[in-house]
Write an enzyme that holds these catalytic residues in place. Structure first.
Site, mmCIF file in Angstrom:
data_model
loop_
_atom_site.group_PDB
_atom_site.id
_atom_site.type_symbol
_atom_site.label_atom_id
_atom_site.label_comp_id
_atom_site.label_asym_id
_atom_site.label_seq_id
_atom_site.Cartn_x
_atom_site.Cartn_y
_atom_site.Cartn_z
ATOM 1 N N HIS A 114 5.796 -3.050 68.319
ATOM 2 C CA HIS A 114 7.236 -3.329 68.251
ATOM 3 C C HIS A 114 7.574 -4.055 69.552
ATOM 4 O O HIS A 114 7.937 -3.431 70.545
ATOM 5 C CB HIS A 114 7.967 -1.978 68.141
ATOM 6 C CG HIS A 114 9.438 -2.098 67.981
ATOM 7 N ND1 HIS A 114 10.092 -1.700 66.835
ATOM 8 C CD2 HIS A 114 10.414 -2.547 68.800
ATOM 9 C CE1 HIS A 114 11.396 -1.898 66.970
ATOM 10 N NE2 HIS A 114 11.617 -2.403 68.149
ATOM 11 N N CYS A 119 19.339 -6.538 74.407
ATOM 12 C CA CYS A 119 18.676 -5.576 75.273
ATOM 13 C C CYS A 119 19.755 -4.780 75.998
ATOM 14 O O CYS A 119 20.528 -5.354 76.765
ATOM 15 C CB CYS A 119 17.775 -6.303 76.261
ATOM 16 S SG CYS A 119 16.913 -5.188 77.378
ATOM 17 N N ASN A 168 14.875 -7.625 70.266
ATOM 18 C CA ASN A 168 13.866 -7.697 69.198
ATOM 19 C C ASN A 168 13.359 -9.123 68.977
ATOM 20 O O ASN A 168 14.104 -10.093 69.120
ATOM 21 C CB ASN A 168 14.483 -7.218 67.879
ATOM 22 C CG ASN A 168 14.653 -5.722 67.845
ATOM 23 O OD1 ASN A 168 13.712 -4.974 68.071
ATOM 24 N ND2 ASN A 168 15.875 -5.277 67.578
#
Lengths: 340, 295
Positions: free
Chosen positions: B203, B236, B245
């Site tokens: 991730h 963020c 992301n």
């Protein structure tokens, strides 16, 4: 524009048919990818030379034109940041590239740091002579791996352009001036679509044979992905020694750092990039172009690879030029850091 | 070659966007993502709306989405209470979040890593009884906004705990996006000694532009599950204005270019991205979308 759309449709809009074709044609690349994983991180170069193209390639492809003092100051800041090669300007006729009309002023105005090279573009003998006259000690010539691109960009075939360049490399040899060769469209062309790795290898070989000390392979529209990069480098490195090769990746589709990483794994140790990611894509309005030097340096340093670059000073240079251009940086590292 | 994409836009993405979107928009987004061929779509979160108001419509979303056969719609469950509410609302898969950093755990969920794992054991027990799959997440695997460097062995320990308590898959999150491929390689070497590599996912955050390079090296090391967020939704929280992301479109572009299958229809995925960006009144963070839309 229609041609570009068709191209993008063919390669990016992965229809099921397209996907299947892709997967059938690339199993070798994938297997190699996993194979490379076995030695991932162990075959990387210790040192990478960064060729900073912001002041030329970057500024040439920005809408806003900046005054000579700004260009000079940018180049000086980049020298201070530890970059060892900084493409300073272009001796293409100002008729074609008005942004580089102050070529002589820039060459005369910059503070040349010892050990740093300031190559300039020279499309032909006339440009070469003007460049040397203005103090250039290194020049660069641009070939293309696509016939259509060559025709549209400089109005002649690839072969004709190489003949023109041979005149330059001869003169450069006599004058003791090193020549760097660029090949455009190595992973795709906005007009032709797919580009054969063997064609790229041929053009690279010609440039190398005529005296270029280094060949920079440019993914001009940023469509390449690591599998294609691998294939292309395999073909080219059969004709030109890998330590004479560089990669010039565009980040138009966000693939640049991944492509650079795979190039490093294949032994490439010279990477072109542009401070703040200056220079959009002339073929996709509003899209990004050059990969940002800050982001490349961040990755290289994180990998333990030396570059000689002082990242904070580099970011200062990026902030300065973005201020002058009144635009936001395209560097993610700069975006992340500035906000903290 | 096949990579499973875990689409986290509707949860991780929307949770970290400033603008709140109405329930109908969330539902429509999830439906569009199902249509685009994504096999796993994180739908919502059963964390208390007091903490995460963006996910207050959790039950409505679960009830409203058109579940495509073969597609999984996991939801976050921080504790047993959340788990029970999730199952009641129709969840067939849940996710739990551990951290590889003590300080991060303390600041994020107000307890130590160990305490959080004990809490999760209750969830995994209940999930086992209910026949519900559990996915485990580990945060801060390549760096922590408070602690700085994070030891790969610590990550491996937390991953191992989550795996042992019954998580079928462990997603390793570079929460602040500071990781680079060397660190990723090191990390995966350590973790794969404790958890089988086919039970691992990455991730990656793109805060420093490193995501695709990190994903590439993960693929080289045998990882075949990648988390991403349509249009790169989700900033963020630790670096104001910075990105978070990695964009699903950009990941899919790379994977397809590599000849790796994902089952994803890229044009339909981009439609979903365009839709949610319009609703959020923001530009996409996906470079592929930026390049394509302008033509």
């Amino acid at each position: 524009m229609a041609a570009v759309l068709r191209f993008v449709n063919r390669t990016c809009f992965g229809s099921r048919m397209g996907l299947q074709c892709l997967s059938l044609s690339r199993p070798v690349a994938v297997a190699k990818l996993v194979q490379d994983g076995a030695s991932a991180g162990k075959t990387l170069p210790e040192r990478v030379k960064i060729v900073e193209v912001g002041p030329r390639d970057g500024l040439q492809n920005e809408k806003t034109v900046v005054p000579s003092e700004v260009k000079i100051h940018l180049i000086d800041m980049l020298s201070e940041a530890g970059l060892s090669v900084i493409e300073a300007t272009s001796f293409v006729s100002p008729k074609w590239v008005p942004q580089m009309a102050d070529q002589v002023e820039v060459m005369m105005g910059i503070h040349r740091r010892p050990g740093v090279s300031y190559p300039v573009l020279t499309p032909n003998l006339k440009g070469f002579l003007a460049a040397v006259n203005a103090g250039a000690a290194e020049v660069a010539i641009f070939g293309a791996a696509s016939e259509l691109f060559s025709k549209k960009n400089i109005n002649c075939s690839v072969d004709e352009s190489l003949q023109r360049f041979e005149v330059v490399t001869k003169a450069a040899k006599e004058a003791g001036v090193p020549v760097r060769g660029y090949v455009s469209c190595v992973l795709g062309c906005p007009y032709e679509g797919k580009v054969s790795p063997d064609k790229v290898a041929q053009v690279a070989k010609r440039l190398y044979s005529m005296g270029c000390y280094e060949i920079s392979l440019g993914d001009t529209i940023g469509v390449g992905t690591p599998g294609g990069m691998t294939e292309m480098l395999q073909a080219v490195s059969r004709e030109v020694p890998v330590n004479a090769l560089a990669v010039h990746c565009h980040d138009t589709y966000g693939q640049a750092l991944a492509n650079i990483l795979i190039a490093l794994q294949m032994g490439i140790s010279v990477v072109d990039s542009s401070v703040a990611g200056l220079g959009g894509c002339p073929y996709a309005q509003g899209a990004s172009g050059n990969v940002a030097t800050e982001d490349v340096v961040y990755m290289l340093h994180g990998l333990g690879i030396q570059t000689g670059v002082d990242l904070p000073k580099l970011m200062d240079a990026g902030a300065f030029i973005c201020c002058s251009l009144n635009k936001k940086t395209s560097s993610k590292v700069a975006q992340a850091t500035c906000k903290l």
